[in-house]
Design a protein around this motif. Structure first.
Motif, short mmCIF file in Angstrom:
data_model
loop_
_atom_site.label_atom_id
_atom_site.label_comp_id
_atom_site.label_asym_id
_atom_site.label_seq_id
_atom_site.Cartn_x
_atom_site.Cartn_y
_atom_site.Cartn_z
N ILE A 128 -29.26 28.45 18.03
CA ILE A 128 -28.75 28.78 19.37
C ILE A 128 -29.06 30.23 19.73
N VAL A 129 -28.85 31.13 18.79
CA VAL A 129 -29.07 32.56 19.07
C VAL A 129 -30.55 32.86 19.28
N PHE A 130 -31.40 32.31 18.43
CA PHE A 130 -32.81 32.71 18.46
C PHE A 130 -33.71 31.82 19.32
N LEU A 131 -33.38 30.54 19.38
CA LEU A 131 -34.29 29.61 20.06
C LEU A 131 -33.75 29.06 21.37
N HIS A 132 -32.44 29.28 21.65
CA HIS A 132 -31.87 28.64 22.83
C HIS A 132 -31.11 29.63 23.71
N GLY A 133 -31.45 30.90 23.58
CA GLY A 133 -30.88 31.91 24.48
C GLY A 133 -29.38 32.07 24.41
N VAL A 170 -37.43 27.46 -3.21
CA VAL A 170 -37.81 27.84 -1.84
C VAL A 170 -36.59 28.41 -1.11
N GLY A 171 -35.42 27.78 -1.30
CA GLY A 171 -34.20 28.28 -0.67
C GLY A 171 -33.83 29.67 -1.16
N ALA A 172 -34.01 29.93 -2.46
CA ALA A 172 -33.71 31.26 -3.00
C ALA A 172 -34.66 32.30 -2.42
N VAL A 173 -35.96 31.96 -2.35
CA VAL A 173 -36.94 32.88 -1.77
C VAL A 173 -36.61 33.14 -0.30
N ALA A 174 -36.18 32.10 0.42
CA ALA A 174 -35.80 32.27 1.83
C ALA A 174 -34.65 33.26 1.96
N ARG A 175 -33.73 33.25 1.02
CA ARG A 175 -32.61 34.20 1.05
C ARG A 175 -33.10 35.63 0.85
N THR A 304 -32.08 42.24 24.40
CA THR A 304 -33.19 41.61 25.10
C THR A 304 -34.46 41.89 24.32
N LEU A 305 -35.20 40.84 23.95
CA LEU A 305 -36.36 41.00 23.09
C LEU A 305 -37.66 40.82 23.85
N THR A 306 -38.71 41.43 23.34
CA THR A 306 -40.06 41.24 23.86
C THR A 306 -40.64 39.95 23.25
N PRO A 307 -41.77 39.48 23.76
CA PRO A 307 -42.37 38.27 23.18
C PRO A 307 -42.62 38.39 21.67
N PHE A 308 -43.09 39.56 21.21
CA PHE A 308 -43.36 39.72 19.79
C PHE A 308 -42.08 39.64 18.96
N SER A 309 -41.06 40.42 19.36
CA SER A 309 -39.81 40.40 18.60
C SER A 309 -39.11 39.05 18.71
N THR A 310 -39.34 38.36 19.84
CA THR A 310 -38.79 37.00 19.97
C THR A 310 -39.44 36.06 18.97
N VAL A 315 -38.85 33.02 13.62
CA VAL A 315 -39.06 32.87 12.17
C VAL A 315 -37.74 33.09 11.42
N LEU A 316 -37.02 34.13 11.81
CA LEU A 316 -35.74 34.41 11.14
C LEU A 316 -34.72 33.33 11.44
N GLY A 317 -34.74 32.79 12.66
CA GLY A 317 -33.84 31.68 12.98
C GLY A 317 -34.13 30.47 12.12
N ALA A 318 -35.42 30.20 11.89
CA ALA A 318 -35.78 29.10 11.01
C ALA A 318 -35.32 29.36 9.58
N LEU A 319 -35.39 30.61 9.14
CA LEU A 319 -34.90 30.96 7.80
C LEU A 319 -33.39 30.76 7.70
N VAL A 320 -32.66 31.09 8.76
CA VAL A 320 -31.21 30.86 8.77
C VAL A 320 -30.91 29.37 8.55
N ALA A 321 -31.64 28.51 9.29
CA ALA A 321 -31.44 27.07 9.15
C ALA A 321 -31.84 26.60 7.75
#
Length: 513
Positions: A128-133, A170-175, A304-310, A315-321
């Motif tokens: 929600i935070v990273f991909l859905h505004g 993989v989960g440990a590396v993601a952390r 408010t993020l730029t396209p690059f930081s978005t 990527v970080l949102g996917a890591l959270v999931a």
């Protein structure tokens, strides 16, 4: 004293049949990564930060005075008693089949509750935070995501440890990636914008903070015994368990302490909600890669993020999931084994105590976990009318309470077994075992009471203690959402035990099988 050596005779024969299906794929490095994946979650980081600096202080205190003592207890148990289904076996050997059955049911049921409740909410919060505004998803999308999240976990749990251990790795590396990158971003953000965290005085611990925070901290610091649920799938449990636990204590302390401190330094405490506090802090720190932070008249901070930081945020949102997903997966993999072992040991329905000859996993219990997770998700979503924050609070409290209750049996088992079996070899011997047992168990007992009655003794269900989204007038509704499931779990556990006893007694009678 192997589980197959214990009466009744039918349970011993059944254990031998199921153990013949186990596959050894679990080495020392696997134990460490499995423990990191088990212990380090992000679903409570934002909640810890809501109490300001003392959230960090209590985390440090609990790591030193709870995690370290309890880890030593569990290292002794895991190295000395290496049977499959370790946590169940320890309690059963120490206190009997009924105690083992009830305690183990709580140990197991925590995880489908957690998977279908808190972890789904955590993953959704990140997306929600990273991909859905910042806007919540519709109910159909939420349901679709939850079903994929839960049943993908079941699928991986069904596969052998040869596959499952790599998912945990993989989960440990993601952390390490997620929390490491966040730490770097926080440092850069502080250098660029200045650090605006709590004052030194805010780090002073208070009793109110203790009551509000410690149950969550303890919930985040239990799980050192989980690899022992697959004790006979390890290549050398007596050697690898203590070593893996020792390393994971250090890694866990650092992986929790640094992000919590980062949230405190970046995000105002009144915005560090239990659901989105960590993702919001990550989003704000991402502005160092492009973007800006604005503060509204009411003090609300918006990044408010730029396209690059978005894109980096995606990527970080996917890591959270991914972190949330693998947290649930490792616990399901371990706790499902303990339930299956209890069932072939005569403390539950025999049909649940079946391991797959192909995969060496308890597929029937894996599927049952999926059903329970799905039911929990549906029930809590409907009870809270789709309010994700309220949903998160209920599910987290229930998961914490069921988890902590199970350790009321596990921690004393070390002291009991050392006296019951004085000649049993101890590859690792915990020092001052009696003191470690009292300290570890006392933490758990106090926190269990506070979970059921938040703030009891000070201000039951007052503003400083109740979960997010709940009003003071809803204290009895909240209590029922906790007590009714707990009472149901006890009843089901006793029913499991009775069914297992009847099956064993019937089979042991002449002509019974």
């Amino acid at each position: 004293m192997a589980i197959s050596d214990a009466p009744p005779t039918t349970a011993g024969r059944d254990a031998a049949v199921e153990k013949s299906k186990l596959q050894q794929h679990f080495g020392r490095a696997d134990v460490f990564f499995f423990l990191v994946c088990t212990l380090v979650g992000i679903d409570g980081l934002g909640t810890l930060a809501t109490e300001g600096g003392q959230g960090f202080t209590w985390l440090v205190v609990c790591t030193l005075l709870f995690a370290v003592p309890s880890a030593m207890l569990l290292a002794e148990l895991g190295a000395a008693h290496t049977d499959e289904g370790g946590p169940y076996v320890w309690v059963r050997m120490a206190f009997g089949h009924l105690a083992g059955a009830v305690n183990n049911f709580f140990y197991w049921v925590t995880n489908p509750v957690w998977m279908g409740g808190t972890l789904v909410g955590t993953a959704l919060g990140g997306l929600i935070v990273f991909l859905h505004g910042g806007e919540e998803y519709s109910r159909p999308v939420t349901y679709a995501f939850a079903l994929v999240f839960i049943w993908a976990g079941v699928l991986f749990a069904v596969l052998s440890f040869r596959v499952g251990k790599w998912v945990a790795t993989v989960g440990a590396v993601a952390r390490f990636l997620l929390l490491g990158l966040f730490s770097v971003l926080v440092l850069l953000y502080g250098v660029e914008n200045g650090f605006h965290g709590p004052s030194v005085g805010d780090y002073a611990p208070t009793f109110a903070g203790f009551v509000a925070l410690v149950p969550l901290v303890l919930f985040s610091l239990v799980g050192f015994e989980l690899p022992s649920s697959a004790g006979e799938e390890m290549t050398d449990a007596a050697r690898d368990v203590p070593a893996g636990i020792a390393k994971s204590v250090v890694a866990t302390g650092l992986l929790y302490a640094v992000p919590v401190l980062g949230i405190l330094l970046v995000l105002p405490s009144d915005q560090a909600s239990g659901l989105a506090g960590f993702p919001e802090a990550v989003r704000q720190s991402l502005t160092v890669l492009g973007g800006e932070v604005t503060t509204a008249a009411d003090g609300t901070v918006t990044a408010t993020l730029t396209p690059f930081s978005t894109a980096v945020g995606w990527v970080l949102g996917a890591l959270v999931a991914l972190v949330a997903f693998t947290s649930g997966l490792t616990w399901i993999m371990g706790s499902d084994r303990t339930l299956a072992v209890s069932c072939y040991d005569g403390a539950g329905p025999r049909w649940l105590g079946r391991f797959s000859a192909r995969f060496g996993t308890p597929t029937r219990v894996n599927l049952l976990s999926g059903v329970i997770s799905t039911a929990v998700f549906v029930a809590v979503t409907e009870i809270t009318d789709g309010d994700i924050a309220k949903f998160f609070g209920v599910a987290l409290s229930l998961a914490i309470s069921t988890t902590l209750i199970s350790y009321l049996g596990i921690f004393p088992a070390a002291w009991r077994l050392r006296r019951k079996l004085p000649d049993h070899p101890l590859p690792y011997r915990a020092p001052a075992l009696g003191l470690l047992t009292v300290v570890s168990t006392a933490w758990i007992a106090f926190c269990t009471v506070q979970l059921l009655f938040p703030g009891l003794g000070i201000d039951w269900f007052g503003d400083d203690y109740r979960a997010d989204g709940w009003a003071a007038s809803e204290r009895w509704v909240y209590l029922l959402t906790e007590l009714v499931p707990l009472a149901l779990f006890v009843a089901v556990a006793v029913g499991f035990w009775a069914a297992g006893r009847r099956q064993v007694d019937r089979a042991d009678r002449p002509g019974g099988r």
